[in-house]
Design a protein around this motif. Sequence first.
Motif, short mmCIF file in Angstrom:
data_model
loop_
_atom_site.label_atom_id
_atom_site.label_comp_id
_atom_site.label_asym_id
_atom_site.label_seq_id
_atom_site.Cartn_x
_atom_site.Cartn_y
_atom_site.Cartn_z
N ARG A 74 30.73 2.44 15.00
CA ARG A 74 30.51 1.80 13.70
C ARG A 74 29.49 0.67 13.86
O ARG A 74 29.26 0.18 14.96
CB ARG A 74 31.81 1.15 13.22
N THR A 75 28.89 0.25 12.74
CA THR A 75 28.05 -0.94 12.73
C THR A 75 28.96 -2.15 12.54
O THR A 75 29.76 -2.19 11.61
CB THR A 75 27.02 -0.87 11.58
N ARG A 85 21.79 8.00 11.98
CA ARG A 85 22.12 8.57 13.30
C ARG A 85 22.64 10.00 13.15
O ARG A 85 22.28 10.89 13.93
CB ARG A 85 23.13 7.68 14.01
N HIS A 134 26.15 0.13 1.99
CA HIS A 134 25.59 -0.97 2.79
C HIS A 134 24.98 -0.44 4.08
O HIS A 134 25.04 0.75 4.38
CB HIS A 134 26.67 -2.03 3.07
N TRP A 169 37.46 6.56 13.18
CA TRP A 169 38.21 7.80 13.01
C TRP A 169 38.38 8.55 14.33
O TRP A 169 38.84 9.70 14.33
CB TRP A 169 37.54 8.69 11.97
N1 C2G Z 1 30.95 3.11 8.79
C1 C2G Z 1 30.18 2.62 9.84
N2 C2G Z 1 29.98 1.29 9.96
C2 C2G Z 1 30.50 0.43 9.04
C3 C2G Z 1 31.27 0.92 7.96
C4 C2G Z 1 31.48 2.29 7.85
O1 C2G Z 1 29.69 3.40 10.70
N3 C2G Z 1 30.28 -0.91 9.18
C5 C2G Z 1 31.17 4.57 8.72
C6 C2G Z 1 32.64 4.96 8.82
O2 C2G Z 1 33.05 5.03 10.18
C7 C2G Z 1 32.65 6.33 8.13
C8 C2G Z 1 31.50 6.20 7.09
O3 C2G Z 1 30.73 5.04 7.46
O4 C2G Z 1 32.33 7.35 9.07
C9 C2G Z 1 32.02 6.02 5.69
O5 C2G Z 1 32.89 4.90 5.71
P1 C2G Z 1 33.97 4.78 4.50
O6 C2G Z 1 33.26 4.90 3.22
O7 C2G Z 1 34.83 3.59 4.78
O8 C2G Z 1 34.79 6.13 4.73
P2 C2G Z 1 36.39 6.29 4.74
O9 C2G Z 1 36.96 5.62 3.56
O10 C2G Z 1 36.82 5.91 6.10
O11 C2G Z 1 36.56 7.86 4.46
O12 C2G Z 1 38.09 12.25 5.29
C10 C2G Z 1 37.45 11.13 5.86
C11 C2G Z 1 37.44 9.96 4.89
O13 C2G Z 1 36.94 10.37 3.63
C12 C2G Z 1 36.62 8.82 5.46
#
Ligand code: C2G
Length: 146
Positions: free
Chosen positions: A113-114, A23, A14, A95
């Motif tokens: 995050r978004t 970014r 998404h 994170w």
């Molecule tokens: N993200 C974002 N904005 C959102 C949703 C997600 O910036 N609205 C970013 C998260 O902060 C992350 C990346 O997109 O850096 C991927 O998100 P996820 O698929 O939820 O990753 P996650 O399950 O948190 O896995 O070892 C690290 C893990 O594998 C991270």
Amino acid sequence: MITVLTYGTFDLFHVGHVRLLRRLSQLGDRLIVGCSTDEFNAIKGKKTVVPFAQRKETLEACRYVTRVIPEMTWEQKRSDIIREGADIFAMGDDWAGHFDDLADLAQVVYLPRTENISTTDLKRFAAAIHNEKVQMLRGAASPTRS
Ligand code: C2G
């Protein structure tokens, strides 16, 4: 050549993912993405909708991504940084602080995050549509009270 490295599940790809990857790509010349395998997501306690192979293919189709590697363990980040020659390790700020221990190998960056979009929101939205449809069908099927 500045290499940026990040990790994630990227389920139900998404605009929050797109904006983060865009970014991240602007921080360097190439962006390597560690995509969590289905097995690793089970370890993370995450149930994904889209299987790993399709999540990897989707990321590889993203203009901001140079290469996708499998993320199979929490511990592989250090060796990945060394193997890929990553200069920057970056994640969304949900994170923040979790990976500061990697600062001896690469610059550690957390980006905002978004807001108002997440895979969880999309799953809830799909479930709500499904339930509404089921109710409609039940309503259509039940005999009208005379
Ligand atoms: N993200 C974002 N904005 C959102 C949703 C997600 O910036 N609205 C970013 C998260 O902060 C992350 C990346 O997109 O850096 C991927 O998100 P996820 O698929 O939820 O990753 P996650 O399950 O948190 O896995 O070892 C690290 C893990 O594998 C991270």
